[in-house]
Design a protein around this motif. Structure first.
Motif, short mmCIF file in Angstrom:
data_model
loop_
_atom_site.label_atom_id
_atom_site.label_comp_id
_atom_site.label_asym_id
_atom_site.label_seq_id
_atom_site.Cartn_x
_atom_site.Cartn_y
_atom_site.Cartn_z
N GLN A 81 -1.15 50.93 46.26
CA GLN A 81 -2.17 51.98 46.25
C GLN A 81 -2.04 52.91 47.45
O GLN A 81 -2.38 54.08 47.37
CB GLN A 81 -3.56 51.38 46.17
CG GLN A 81 -3.85 50.78 44.81
CD GLN A 81 -5.33 50.58 44.54
OE1 GLN A 81 -6.20 51.14 45.19
NE2 GLN A 81 -5.63 49.77 43.54
N SER A 82 -1.52 52.39 48.56
CA SER A 82 -1.26 53.26 49.71
C SER A 82 -0.27 54.36 49.34
O SER A 82 -0.42 55.52 49.73
CB SER A 82 -0.73 52.45 50.90
OG SER A 82 -1.71 51.57 51.38
N ARG A 83 0.76 53.99 48.60
CA ARG A 83 1.72 55.00 48.13
C ARG A 83 1.02 56.04 47.26
O ARG A 83 1.24 57.26 47.40
CB ARG A 83 2.83 54.34 47.33
CG ARG A 83 3.73 53.42 48.12
CD ARG A 83 4.78 52.80 47.19
NE ARG A 83 5.61 51.81 47.86
CZ ARG A 83 6.54 51.09 47.28
NH1 ARG A 83 6.74 51.23 45.97
NH2 ARG A 83 7.24 50.20 47.95
N LYS A 84 0.20 55.57 46.32
CA LYS A 84 -0.45 56.48 45.38
C LYS A 84 -1.46 57.39 46.06
O LYS A 84 -1.62 58.55 45.67
CB LYS A 84 -1.12 55.67 44.27
CG LYS A 84 -0.14 54.92 43.37
CD LYS A 84 0.85 55.89 42.72
CE LYS A 84 1.81 55.19 41.78
NZ LYS A 84 2.81 56.13 41.20
N ILE A 85 -2.14 56.89 47.07
CA ILE A 85 -3.10 57.72 47.80
C ILE A 85 -2.38 58.88 48.47
O ILE A 85 -2.86 60.02 48.47
CB ILE A 85 -3.88 56.87 48.82
CG1 ILE A 85 -4.85 55.96 48.07
CG2 ILE A 85 -4.65 57.76 49.80
CD1 ILE A 85 -5.55 54.96 48.97
N GLY A 86 -1.23 58.60 49.08
CA GLY A 86 -0.46 59.68 49.69
C GLY A 86 -0.05 60.74 48.69
O GLY A 86 -0.09 61.94 48.97
#
Length: 232
Positions: free
Chosen positions: A185-190
């Motif tokens: 989800q960290s990737r997707k938030i970026g």
């Protein structure tokens, strides 16, 4: 990210390069434009970039972090750079945000990386924690938090007693899905929150404004309500 213990347990291999570059600087508060001396952590988000700044050290300094999605090809850590290089990635942002960058100095850059989640580890008398186990991008601001949760989980399991290899296997199973969720989800938030443009940004705005603050609290309860003792 470069843990030798991890390499010993799981094999080597380079990290996943995100293509995002973060530049960091710290300046005395007196060098900060008066109109930007806000007593809060501030985020400016725009197409392929964002800027974060906040006071610290008892209002003696300001911390500044600017991130640019510039397709950087390799990991770099703490490399000194000139302000001119940074301005190239922020020519399209508002004049006030550019002023934040123009006033800073002593810049250093980091090429942002993470690794894919791991689902299995060989049985061992060693355990991985924090970035050695699940390095992640900064967009969820959870790297250190996950390391602390790891410690809570492992200490609880060890405190219950038992065979150490079995405890470490149980620890890995208990932590793997939760940390994988935060990594991915960290990737997707970026991608979907910090850096979109055009229709992508308009969709983000519509989806985020459709919930009340209370509804958003419920949405992230799984993360901020965790203790390290939860599976997901």
């Amino acid at each position: 990210m470069w843990s030798k213990v991890r390499a010993q347990m799981l094999g080597g291999g380079p990290p996943r390069v995100s293509g995002h570059t973060t530049y960091r600087s710290v300046i005395p508060v007196e060098d900060r434009p008066q109109e930007l001396r806000w007593n809060a952590a501030m985020l400016w988000a725009g197409p392929k970039c964002h800027i974060v700044h906040d006071p610290f050290q008892g209002w003696r300094s300001f911390n500044l972090v600017v991130t640019y999605h510039n397709d950087a090809p390799e990991p770099v850590a703490g490399k000194p750079v000139g302000a001119g290089q940074i301005r190239k990635g922020f020519e399209h942002v508002s004049p006030m945000a550019r002023q934040i960058i123009d006033k800073e100095r002593d810049w250093k850059l980091w090429g942002l990386c993470d690794r894919d989640p791991i689902m299995t580890c060989p049985e061992s008398r060693m355990a991985l924690q924090g970035d050695a186990a699940h390095p992640m991008l900064q967009y969820f601001a959870q790297g250190a938090c996950m390391a602390m949760e790891d410690a809570v989980c492992l200490s609880a399991l060890v405190g219950d007693g038992g065979d150490i290899p079995e405890i470490l296997t149980a620890y890995q199973k208990k932590r793997r899905l939760r940390t994988a969720r935060v990594q991915l989800q960290s990737r997707k938030i970026g991608e979907h929150i910090y850096h979109p443009d055009g229709a992508h940004a308009a969709l983000r705005n519509a989806l985020m404004s459709a919930k009340t603050p209370e509804q958003w609290y419920d949405t992230v309860e799984w993360l901020y309500g965790g203790t390290g003792l939860m599976g997901v």
